[in-house]
Design a protein around this motif. Sequence first.
Motif, mmCIF file in Angstrom:
data_model
loop_
_atom_site.group_PDB
_atom_site.id
_atom_site.type_symbol
_atom_site.label_atom_id
_atom_site.label_comp_id
_atom_site.label_asym_id
_atom_site.label_seq_id
_atom_site.Cartn_x
_atom_site.Cartn_y
_atom_site.Cartn_z
ATOM 1 N N GLY A 32 7.756 -2.678 -5.121
ATOM 2 C CA GLY A 32 8.017 -3.838 -5.984
ATOM 3 C C GLY A 32 6.870 -4.830 -5.843
ATOM 4 N N LEU A 33 7.176 -6.118 -6.044
ATOM 5 C CA LEU A 33 6.107 -7.118 -5.999
ATOM 6 C C LEU A 33 5.513 -7.253 -4.603
ATOM 7 N N LEU A 34 6.372 -7.183 -3.573
ATOM 8 C CA LEU A 34 5.838 -7.361 -2.212
ATOM 9 C C LEU A 34 5.032 -6.142 -1.781
ATOM 10 N N GLY A 35 5.609 -4.956 -1.974
ATOM 11 C CA GLY A 35 4.909 -3.736 -1.559
ATOM 12 C C GLY A 35 3.589 -3.550 -2.301
ATOM 13 N N SER A 36 3.592 -3.872 -3.593
ATOM 14 C CA SER A 36 2.361 -3.681 -4.383
ATOM 15 C C SER A 36 1.283 -4.678 -3.943
ATOM 16 N N ALA A 37 1.698 -5.926 -3.684
ATOM 17 C CA ALA A 37 0.717 -6.938 -3.247
ATOM 18 C C ALA A 37 0.162 -6.591 -1.862
ATOM 19 N N VAL A 80 -0.287 4.523 1.725
ATOM 20 C CA VAL A 80 0.648 5.121 0.777
ATOM 21 C C VAL A 80 1.791 4.131 0.558
ATOM 22 N N ILE A 81 2.218 3.987 -0.714
ATOM 23 C CA ILE A 81 3.424 3.226 -1.047
ATOM 24 C C ILE A 81 4.510 4.238 -1.387
ATOM 25 N N LEU A 82 5.653 4.120 -0.701
ATOM 26 C CA LEU A 82 6.797 4.991 -0.974
ATOM 27 C C LEU A 82 7.846 4.164 -1.693
ATOM 28 N N ASP A 83 8.219 4.557 -2.906
ATOM 29 C CA ASP A 83 9.184 3.750 -3.664
ATOM 30 C C ASP A 83 10.391 4.583 -4.081
ATOM 31 N N GLU A 84 11.551 3.946 -3.994
ATOM 32 C CA GLU A 84 12.797 4.659 -4.331
ATOM 33 C C GLU A 84 12.833 5.082 -5.794
ATOM 34 N N GLY A 85 12.342 4.214 -6.702
ATOM 35 C CA GLY A 85 12.295 4.590 -8.111
ATOM 36 C C GLY A 85 13.333 3.902 -8.959
ATOM 37 N N ASP A 86 13.584 4.458 -10.159
ATOM 38 C CA ASP A 86 14.304 3.753 -11.217
ATOM 39 C C ASP A 86 15.739 3.382 -10.885
ATOM 40 N N THR A 87 16.380 4.085 -9.963
ATOM 41 C CA THR A 87 17.782 3.765 -9.696
ATOM 42 C C THR A 87 17.937 2.621 -8.692
ATOM 43 N N ALA A 88 16.837 2.163 -8.118
ATOM 44 C CA ALA A 88 16.912 1.101 -7.091
ATOM 45 C C ALA A 88 17.096 -0.268 -7.752
ATOM 46 N N TYR A 89 17.505 -1.255 -6.952
ATOM 47 C CA TYR A 89 17.512 -2.656 -7.410
ATOM 48 C C TYR A 89 16.072 -3.143 -7.356
ATOM 49 N N ARG A 90 15.583 -3.687 -8.470
ATOM 50 C CA ARG A 90 14.161 -4.016 -8.506
ATOM 51 C C ARG A 90 13.945 -5.381 -9.156
ATOM 52 N N ALA A 91 13.998 -6.421 -8.326
ATOM 53 C CA ALA A 91 13.793 -7.786 -8.822
ATOM 54 C C ALA A 91 12.441 -7.920 -9.501
ATOM 55 N N VAL A 148 -2.226 5.677 -2.492
ATOM 56 C CA VAL A 148 -1.344 6.701 -3.072
ATOM 57 C C VAL A 148 0.028 6.075 -3.300
ATOM 58 N N ILE A 149 0.593 6.276 -4.503
ATOM 59 C CA ILE A 149 1.955 5.793 -4.769
ATOM 60 C C ILE A 149 2.855 7.005 -4.975
ATOM 61 N N ARG A 150 3.926 7.066 -4.195
ATOM 62 C CA ARG A 150 4.899 8.150 -4.372
ATOM 63 C C ARG A 150 6.221 7.560 -4.821
ATOM 64 N N THR A 151 6.665 7.908 -6.027
ATOM 65 C CA THR A 151 7.965 7.434 -6.497
ATOM 66 C C THR A 151 9.027 8.473 -6.134
ATOM 67 N N ASP A 152 10.273 8.163 -6.430
ATOM 68 C CA ASP A 152 11.393 9.036 -6.023
ATOM 69 C C ASP A 152 11.302 9.357 -4.541
#
Length: 367
Positions: free
Chosen positions: A13-18, A31-42, A175-179
Amino acid sequence: MSGAYDAIIIGGGLLGSAIGFGLARQGLGCVILDEGDTAYRAARGNFGLVWVQSKGIGKPVYADWTMGSAELWPGFAQELTERTGIDISYYAPGGIEICLSEAEFDERAQKMASLTGHQNGRFSHQMLDRKAMMERLPGLGPDVVGGSFSPHDGHVGPLFLMRAMQRAFVDLDGVIRTDSRVHAIKRDGDGFSVETPGGTVTGGKVVLAAGLGNKALAPMVNLDQPVYPLKGQVLVTERMAPFLDMPTTHARQTGEGTILIGSSQEDVGFDLSSGPEVIKRIADRARRCFPVLSKARIVRTWAALRVMTPDGIPIYDQSETMPGAFAASCHSGVTLAATHAMTFAKYVADGHLGSELDGLSAGRFDV
Ligand SMILES: Cc1cc2nc3c(=O)[nH]c(=O)nc-3n(C[C@H](O)[C@H](O)[C@H](O)COP(=O)(O)OP(=O)(O)OC[C@H]3O[C@@H](n4cnc5c(N)ncnc54)[C@H](O)[C@@H]3O)c2cc1C
């Protein structure tokens, strides 16, 4: 390097990306690991204000941290645009909080006066009566009695901001890994191994920047991130001729001409519904401020969950028992994006949080 990466950032999100961008620009392999579309994403549903006035009232450490970020913002925005070619629609003409009654005006004046004492004299503001307000915002309605102006405020296109930070991160070999929902973090030699449905990822440092997900992740590295959701509903109109030169807390005109109107504060748990009662309340106030909005068509409404802490100010920590594990949570991820990238990421790279963050540890909640 302990593991495949210098640093693993959990949350895109905003914090991880910054923070990811800030680490990558110092040459760390991340590497950024992100939960993806089903997560809560302010980060995908916010109002886009870079806002100093009213941040840190009675909490000087937060007021100073916010002001520091606002001071970094112009250079940060310029660097992002130069690196990526993405126009993030950052404007800093100052900002206004509008008051619709004498009582609101008096309360506002008191709050602003208390902020002036913080920030080493850097914060300035003016209380404007109706006449002075009309000079800055000519379309104001008859109910407006005045407001507070701060020259430090501004706004940005939050989705463009996210895209630019992530593009810059990837251009720096991040590297960004979604899901990739993280479900376990373990000590692994001097570093960490992090488990996701797609497999284990190893790295020298780990940064928890998973928003509301931080609460469950923090105990895995002996930290505490007591965050909870606070819902905000936002409305957006069709494009309109320019009439709002300056952002206000309840309405701002985007670079494309749409008007964002917001936002509620509802303590209703993990509920993401948006409903007519609250929308009407938000729209009514905006119409009283700017009667021209009575004719505007609302094209979309949405709700998103703020990442709130018990006292409303950010939490930053490094684990004492697992050094190299950091966590950050806040409800002003747009405003603080510049300092997360330029300052906090340096602290992570150096392995020590700066002393100005002493008052922002979760330890303040210990009795
Ligand atoms: C209505 C509204 C208006 C707002 N207006 C403003 C504003 O004007 N100005 C301002 O400064 N701030 C504003 N905010 C706050 C701002 O949006 C947040 O501070 C910011 O988005 C928080 O960023 P974050 O990265 O911590 O969390 P999020 O944006 O929620 O991102 C967290 C990320 O972590 C990921 N994640 C969660 N758990 C895991 C896991 N276990 N493993 C991997 N990934 C995980 C999710 O996929 C998500 O992408 C507003 C918020 C709302 C809701």
